[in-house]
Design a protein around this motif. Structure first.
Motif, PDB file in Angstrom:
ATOM      1  N   LEU A  22       0.834  -1.547   0.329  1.00  0.00           N
ATOM      2  CA  LEU A  22      -0.161  -0.251   0.156  1.00  0.00           C
ATOM      3  C   LEU A  22       1.031   1.463   0.532  1.00  0.00           C
ATOM      4  O   LEU A  22       0.404   2.141  -0.393  1.00  0.00           O
ATOM      5  N   ARG A  23       1.753   1.230   0.704  1.00  0.00           N
ATOM      6  CA  ARG A  23       3.028   2.427   0.459  1.00  0.00           C
ATOM      7  C   ARG A  23       2.885   2.486  -1.064  1.00  0.00           C
ATOM      8  O   ARG A  23       3.815   3.932  -1.330  1.00  0.00           O
ATOM      9  N   MET A  24       4.064   1.360  -1.296  1.00  0.00           N
ATOM     10  CA  MET A  24       4.069   1.692  -2.570  1.00  0.00           C
ATOM     11  C   MET A  24       3.112   2.856  -3.729  1.00  0.00           C
ATOM     12  O   MET A  24       3.449   3.067  -4.752  1.00  0.00           O
ATOM     13  N   LEU A  25       2.291   1.586  -3.647  1.00  0.00           N
ATOM     14  CA  LEU A  25       0.982   2.230  -4.199  1.00  0.00           C
ATOM     15  C   LEU A  25       0.390   3.757  -4.300  1.00  0.00           C
ATOM     16  O   LEU A  25      -0.331   4.562  -5.174  1.00  0.00           O
ATOM     17  N   THR A  26       0.784   4.244  -2.879  1.00  0.00           N
ATOM     18  CA  THR A  26      -0.113   5.128  -2.653  1.00  0.00           C
ATOM     19  C   THR A  26       1.314   6.093  -1.594  1.00  0.00           C
ATOM     20  O   THR A  26       0.553   7.508  -2.498  1.00  0.00           O
ATOM     21  N   GLY A  27       2.310   6.020  -1.872  1.00  0.00           N
ATOM     22  CA  GLY A  27       2.833   6.878  -1.536  1.00  0.00           C
ATOM     23  C   GLY A  27       3.038   7.713   0.129  1.00  0.00           C
ATOM     24  O   GLY A  27       3.432   8.000   0.534  1.00  0.00           O
ATOM     25  N   LYS A  28       2.322   6.563   0.971  1.00  0.00           N
ATOM     26  CA  LYS A  28       1.789   6.990   2.042  1.00  0.00           C
ATOM     27  C   LYS A  28       1.667   6.554   3.423  1.00  0.00           C
ATOM     28  O   LYS A  28       1.473   5.225   2.619  1.00  0.00           O
ATOM     29  N   CYS A  29       3.038   6.344   4.616  1.00  0.00           N
ATOM     30  CA  CYS A  29       2.654   5.257   5.597  1.00  0.00           C
ATOM     31  C   CYS A  29       0.850   4.497   5.625  1.00  0.00           C
ATOM     32  O   CYS A  29       0.558   5.895   5.588  1.00  0.00           O
ATOM     33  N   GLU A  30       1.301   3.825   6.785  1.00  0.00           N
ATOM     34  CA  GLU A  30      -0.271   3.447   7.221  1.00  0.00           C
ATOM     35  C   GLU A  30      -0.653   4.618   8.474  1.00  0.00           C
ATOM     36  O   GLU A  30      -2.257   4.775   7.750  1.00  0.00           O
ATOM     37  N   LEU A  31       0.121   5.615   8.747  1.00  0.00           N
ATOM     38  CA  LEU A  31      -0.743   6.539   9.484  1.00  0.00           C
ATOM     39  C   LEU A  31      -1.406   7.763   8.636  1.00  0.00           C
ATOM     40  O   LEU A  31      -2.695   7.960   9.036  1.00  0.00           O
ATOM     41  N   GLN A  32      -0.277   8.124   7.637  1.00  0.00           N
ATOM     42  CA  GLN A  32      -0.805   8.956   6.392  1.00  0.00           C
ATOM     43  C   GLN A  32      -2.424   8.301   6.453  1.00  0.00           C
ATOM     44  O   GLN A  32      -3.574   9.311   6.167  1.00  0.00           O
ATOM     45  N   ARG A  33      -2.130   7.210   5.182  1.00  0.00           N
ATOM     46  CA  ARG A  33      -3.871   6.949   4.888  1.00  0.00           C
ATOM     47  C   ARG A  33      -5.361   6.949   6.058  1.00  0.00           C
ATOM     48  O   ARG A  33      -5.915   7.261   5.091  1.00  0.00           O
ATOM     49  N   VAL A  34      -4.660   6.532   7.110  1.00  0.00           N
ATOM     50  CA  VAL A  34      -5.787   6.059   8.147  1.00  0.00           C
ATOM     51  C   VAL A  34      -6.215   7.981   8.119  1.00  0.00           C
ATOM     52  O   VAL A  34      -7.199   7.895   8.401  1.00  0.00           O
ATOM     53  N   LEU A  35      -4.993   8.902   8.874  1.00  0.00           N
ATOM     54  CA  LEU A  35      -5.507  10.232   9.287  1.00  0.00           C
ATOM     55  C   LEU A  35      -6.120  10.808   8.017  1.00  0.00           C
ATOM     56  O   LEU A  35      -6.990  12.134   8.427  1.00  0.00           O
ATOM     57  N   GLY A  36      -5.492  10.329   6.979  1.00  0.00           N
ATOM     58  CA  GLY A  36      -6.445  11.402   5.642  1.00  0.00           C
ATOM     59  C   GLY A  36      -7.826  11.078   5.076  1.00  0.00           C
ATOM     60  O   GLY A  36      -8.364  11.922   4.782  1.00  0.00           O
ATOM     61  N   ARG A  37      -7.854   9.583   5.339  1.00  0.00           N
ATOM     62  CA  ARG A  37      -9.323   8.771   4.656  1.00  0.00           C
ATOM     63  C   ARG A  37     -10.319   8.921   6.016  1.00  0.00           C
ATOM     64  O   ARG A  37     -11.262   8.940   5.396  1.00  0.00           O
ATOM     65  N   ALA A  38     -10.267   8.727   7.324  1.00  0.00           N
ATOM     66  CA  ALA A  38     -11.034   8.605   7.971  1.00  0.00           C
ATOM     67  C   ALA A  38     -11.454   9.820   8.916  1.00  0.00           C
ATOM     68  O   ALA A  38     -10.291  10.588   8.810  1.00  0.00           O
ATOM     69  N   ALA A  39     -13.019  10.149   9.165  1.00  0.00           N
ATOM     70  CA  ALA A  39     -13.093  11.415   9.708  1.00  0.00           C
ATOM     71  C   ALA A  39     -12.967  11.232  10.499  1.00  0.00           C
ATOM     72  O   ALA A  39     -12.272  10.070  11.880  1.00  0.00           O
ATOM     73  N   GLY A  40     -12.950  12.134  11.511  1.00  0.00           N
ATOM     74  CA  GLY A  40     -12.912  12.159  13.360  1.00  0.00           C
ATOM     75  C   GLY A  40     -13.861  11.356  13.904  1.00  0.00           C
ATOM     76  O   GLY A  40     -15.165  11.229  13.343  1.00  0.00           O
ATOM     77  N   GLY A  41     -13.597  11.351  14.957  1.00  0.00           N
ATOM     78  CA  GLY A  41     -14.268   9.747  15.785  1.00  0.00           C
ATOM     79  C   GLY A  41     -13.576   8.797  16.202  1.00  0.00           C
ATOM     80  O   GLY A  41     -12.806   8.567  16.104  1.00  0.00           O
ATOM     81  N   ALA A  42     -14.485   8.046  15.962  1.00  0.00           N
ATOM     82  CA  ALA A  42     -14.231   6.261  17.067  1.00  0.00           C
ATOM     83  C   ALA A  42     -12.695   5.786  16.142  1.00  0.00           C
ATOM     84  O   ALA A  42     -12.232   5.630  15.851  1.00  0.00           O
ATOM     85  N   ARG A  43     -13.861   5.805  14.281  1.00  0.00           N
ATOM     86  CA  ARG A  43     -13.240   5.040  13.420  1.00  0.00           C
ATOM     87  C   ARG A  43     -11.783   5.526  12.993  1.00  0.00           C
ATOM     88  O   ARG A  43     -10.771   4.818  13.305  1.00  0.00           O
ATOM     89  N   ARG A  44     -11.261   6.497  13.104  1.00  0.00           N
ATOM     90  CA  ARG A  44     -10.493   7.524  12.972  1.00  0.00           C
ATOM     91  C   ARG A  44      -9.081   7.234  14.193  1.00  0.00           C
ATOM     92  O   ARG A  44      -8.039   6.581  14.049  1.00  0.00           O
ATOM     93  N   THR A  45     -10.063   7.286  15.064  1.00  0.00           N
ATOM     94  CA  THR A  45      -9.084   7.622  16.414  1.00  0.00           C
ATOM     95  C   THR A  45      -8.618   6.175  16.534  1.00  0.00           C
ATOM     96  O   THR A  45      -7.448   5.201  17.191  1.00  0.00           O
TER      97      THR A  45
END
Length: 293
Positions: A22-45
Motif C-alpha cells: 500500500l505504501r508503494m501504491l499510494t506513497g503514504k505510510c499507514e498513519l497517513q492513510r488512516v488520518l487522511g481518509r477517516a473522519a474524526g471520531g472513533a473510526r479514526r482514533t
C-alpha cells in the motif's frame, strides 16, 4: 480457532507486506492513510491506536501511552520517525486530536478507578452530605427521620445503613446515583416509582450500584472507547462517564419492564442479557449512547 490463527498470521507475517504494498501504491505510510481518509471520531482514533500499538517502531508504540502535556512533542517525534513534513498541518492536527482522545481515555479510567477505591466513610462529612442529598433529591416530600433508618429501603437500599451497599463500587456508586438524581431529577423519581411496582419491582439503589459496576467494567476493558471517541473531540472527562451511567439506568429500567421477568430472583440473568445488549451496541464505530438520544 481459525479466526485466531488468521489474526496471528496477519499480525506477524502478512501485515508488513500489505503495508509495504500500500505504501508503494499510494506513497503514504499507514498513519497517513488512516488520518487522511477517516473522519474524526472513533473510526479514526481506533485505527490510529491500532496502527501505533502494532508498530515495530518504539517511538510509535510508546505514543499510545503519552501524557496530555507531551502530546505535541509526541506528534513531532512520530512525524520525524515516519519522515513526514512538519508543514503537513492536516496530519499533525488529526494525530494530535487522536492522541488526546487516547490519553484522555486512559486518564479517565484512572480517575474512575481512584474514585471506586475510596470506601464510603460515615465519618466523612462530604460522604454523608452526598448521601443525604440523594435522599432529598429522590424523596423531597418525606423527611429522613434518622441517619440509620429503615426508610433507606424506600429508595432501594438493602438495610438501615446504606454505607454497607457501597462496598463493591466505593464512593463511585454514590456519586453516580447522586449525579443521575441531580441532573435528571424527574426521570430518577419516575424510575424510583416504577421500581416499586408490585410485580416487576426492583431495588432502585442496589440496581443503580450494579449498573455502576457495569459502566466501570466497560470502561476498564476498553468497550467504551468508540462511544467516548465519538462523543468527545478531545479529552473525555468524568462528566462523560456519569452521562453514560445515566443512559444505563434509564435504558435498564425500560429493558426490565419490557422483558417482564418472572421475579427479582432472575435479576442476574436479565442483567447479563442487558449487558450483552449494551456491549453489542458499543461495537458500532458510530455509536453514541446518551440519555438525550
Amino acid at each position: 480457532m481459525w479466526e485466531r490463527l488468521w489474526g496471528v498470521l496477519y499480525s506477524h507475517y502478512f501485515r508488513f507486506w500489505v503495508k509495504w504494498v500500500l505504501r508503494m501504491l499510494t506513497g503514504k505510510c499507514e498513519l497517513q492513510r488512516v488520518l487522511g481518509r477517516a473522519a474524526g471520531g472513533a473510526r479514526r482514533t481506533l485505527s490510529v491506536e491500532h496502527s501505533l500499538e502494532s508498530s515495530k517502531n518504539k517511538v510509535l508504540r510508546n505514543a499510545v501511552h503519552v501524557e496530555e502535556a507531551e502530546v505535541e512533542k509526541c506528534v513531532r517525534d512520530v512525524m520525524n520517525e515516519k519522515k513526514i513534513e512538519q508543514r503537513d498541518t492536516g496530519f499533525k492536527e488529526n494525530l494530535h486530536l487522536s492522541l488526546l482522545q487516547i490519553s484522555g481515555y486512559r486518564k479517565l479510567y484512572l480517575n474512575v478507578e481512584n474514585l471506586r477505591k475510596v470506601p464510603y466513610d460515615s465519618e466523612n462529612e462530604e460522604h454523608e452530605e452526598q448521601l443525604i442529598e440523594l435522599w432529598n433529591l429522590l424523596m423531597p416530600h418525606e423527611n429522613l427521620k434518622a441517619r440509620i433508618s429503615k426508610q433507606w429501603c424506600d429508595i432501594g437500599f438493602q438495610g438501615d445503613d446504606p454505607k454497607t451497599d457501597f462496598r463493591g463500587m466505593g464512593l463511585l456508586g454514590l456519586v453516580n446515583l447522586v449525579y443521575f438524581s441531580k441532573h435528571y431529577t424527574n426521570e430518577a423519581r419516575q424510575i424510583l416509582s416504577r421500581s416499586n411496582h408490585p410485580k416487576l419491582g426492583y431495588s432502585y439503589a442496589i440496581v443503580g450500584i450494579n449498573l455502576t459496576e457495569m459502566a466501570y467494567s466497560l470502561l476498564k476493558n476498553g468497550a467504551l472507547k468508540a462511544h467516548l471517541y465519538n462523543m468527545v473531540s478531545g479529552l473525555p472527562q468524568m462528566e462523560h462517564f456519569h452521562q453514560f451511567y445515566c443512559y444505563l439506568v434509564y435504558e435498564f429500567d425500560k429493558f426490565w419492564f419490557e422483558e417482564e421477568p418472572e421475579s427479582i430472583m432472575h435479576f442476574n440473568q436479565y442483567r447479563e442479557k442487558f449487558h450483552e445488549k449494551i456491549k453489542g451496541l458499543l461495537l458500532d464505530y458510530s455509536v453514541v449512547l446518551t440519555l438525550e438520544d
